[in-house]
Design a protein around this motif. Structure first.
Motif, PDB file in Angstrom:
ATOM      1  N   TYR A  27       0.750  -1.112  -0.061  1.00  0.00           N
ATOM      2  CA  TYR A  27      -0.013  -0.031   0.149  1.00  0.00           C
ATOM      3  C   TYR A  27       1.019   1.248  -0.045  1.00  0.00           C
ATOM      4  N   VAL A  28       2.011   1.171   0.810  1.00  0.00           N
ATOM      5  CA  VAL A  28       3.038   2.469   0.920  1.00  0.00           C
ATOM      6  C   VAL A  28       3.540   2.619  -0.512  1.00  0.00           C
ATOM      7  N   VAL A  29       4.008   1.667  -1.134  1.00  0.00           N
ATOM      8  CA  VAL A  29       4.452   1.709  -2.333  1.00  0.00           C
ATOM      9  C   VAL A  29       3.601   2.354  -3.374  1.00  0.00           C
ATOM     10  N   MET A  30       2.387   1.707  -3.586  1.00  0.00           N
ATOM     11  CA  MET A  30       1.389   2.126  -4.288  1.00  0.00           C
ATOM     12  C   MET A  30       0.920   3.605  -4.098  1.00  0.00           C
ATOM     13  N   TRP A  31       1.061   4.021  -2.874  1.00  0.00           N
ATOM     14  CA  TRP A  31       0.668   5.424  -2.636  1.00  0.00           C
ATOM     15  C   TRP A  31       1.491   6.481  -3.006  1.00  0.00           C
ATOM     16  N   PHE A  41       6.636  12.482 -13.687  1.00  0.00           N
ATOM     17  CA  PHE A  41       6.544  11.840 -15.112  1.00  0.00           C
ATOM     18  C   PHE A  41       5.138  11.481 -15.544  1.00  0.00           C
ATOM     19  N   THR A  42       4.908  11.387 -16.860  1.00  0.00           N
ATOM     20  CA  THR A  42       3.753  10.965 -17.390  1.00  0.00           C
ATOM     21  C   THR A  42       3.558   9.411 -17.684  1.00  0.00           C
ATOM     22  N   VAL A  43       3.339   8.916 -16.425  1.00  0.00           N
ATOM     23  CA  VAL A  43       3.056   7.374 -16.254  1.00  0.00           C
ATOM     24  C   VAL A  43       1.567   7.137 -15.619  1.00  0.00           C
ATOM     25  N   GLN A  44       1.401   5.927 -15.750  1.00  0.00           N
ATOM     26  CA  GLN A  44      -0.128   5.736 -15.428  1.00  0.00           C
ATOM     27  C   GLN A  44       0.032   5.265 -13.742  1.00  0.00           C
ATOM     28  N   LYS A  45      -0.990   5.266 -13.152  1.00  0.00           N
ATOM     29  CA  LYS A  45      -1.072   4.970 -11.650  1.00  0.00           C
ATOM     30  C   LYS A  45      -1.028   3.252 -11.732  1.00  0.00           C
ATOM     31  N   ILE A  46      -0.680   2.647 -10.725  1.00  0.00           N
ATOM     32  CA  ILE A  46      -0.485   1.338 -10.330  1.00  0.00           C
ATOM     33  C   ILE A  46      -1.407   0.736  -9.397  1.00  0.00           C
ATOM     34  N   SER A  47      -1.724  -0.510  -9.492  1.00  0.00           N
ATOM     35  CA  SER A  47      -2.522  -1.062  -8.584  1.00  0.00           C
ATOM     36  C   SER A  47      -1.791  -1.734  -7.437  1.00  0.00           C
ATOM     37  N   PHE A  48      -2.408  -2.027  -6.445  1.00  0.00           N
ATOM     38  CA  PHE A  48      -1.785  -2.703  -5.278  1.00  0.00           C
ATOM     39  C   PHE A  48      -0.892  -3.809  -5.683  1.00  0.00           C
ATOM     40  N   TRP A  49      -1.405  -4.600  -6.643  1.00  0.00           N
ATOM     41  CA  TRP A  49      -0.696  -5.984  -7.020  1.00  0.00           C
ATOM     42  C   TRP A  49       0.574  -5.478  -7.536  1.00  0.00           C
ATOM     43  N   GLN A  50       0.500  -4.548  -8.516  1.00  0.00           N
ATOM     44  CA  GLN A  50       1.589  -3.929  -9.428  1.00  0.00           C
ATOM     45  C   GLN A  50       2.641  -3.458  -8.324  1.00  0.00           C
ATOM     46  N   ALA A  51       2.246  -2.665  -7.309  1.00  0.00           N
ATOM     47  CA  ALA A  51       3.098  -1.986  -6.281  1.00  0.00           C
ATOM     48  C   ALA A  51       3.801  -3.174  -5.489  1.00  0.00           C
TER      49      ALA A  51
END
Length: 128
Positions: A27-31, A41-51
């Protein structure tokens, strides 16, 4: 209180704590990613599992935070072994260690920290 931490409780408590810590880290990495990297940067947000996957990948690539040189018991054992060596063996060990492990440091000090790329090419500037 002592009975609470017997093997049965440890069997249940430790996996629950590991899962809770991994969830918190994910959760901390995702946040942090979603609130800092996406703004810079122009990147997409990530999900919990991606984080969580990103965290695990970073741990694999950059290490798990172990102390350099092993634990204190390793250093103490090496000190005891080194103390048993004769003076001649100590000097031989130091010379061998310096020639194999500290090679890059010696090269840097011999050449000097202000050596430029011109020195490597006999005064010619490298145009790469």
């Amino acid at each position: 209180m002592k009975g609470m931490f017997n093997s049965r409780w440890k069997f249940v408590l430790i996996p629950v704590l590991v899962v809770a810590i991994l969830a918190l880290v994910g959760y901390v990495v995702m946040w942090l990613w979603n609130h800092t990297i996406t703004e810079i940067f122009t990147v997409q947000k990530i999900s919990f599992w991606q984080a969580l996957g990103l965290f695990i990948l970073c741990k694999i690539l950059f290490g798990f935070g172990g102390r350099k040189g092993g634990g204190g018991w390793k250093r103490a054992a090496m000190r005891r072994k080194f103390a048993k060596l004769s003076d001649e063996e100590k000097e031989r060990f130091k010379a061998s260690f310096k020639s194999s492990v500290c090679q890059w440091e010696r090269d840097w000090y011999e050449d000097g920290p202000n050596r430029s790329r011109e020195d490597e090419n006999d005064g010619q500037v490298n145009k790469e």
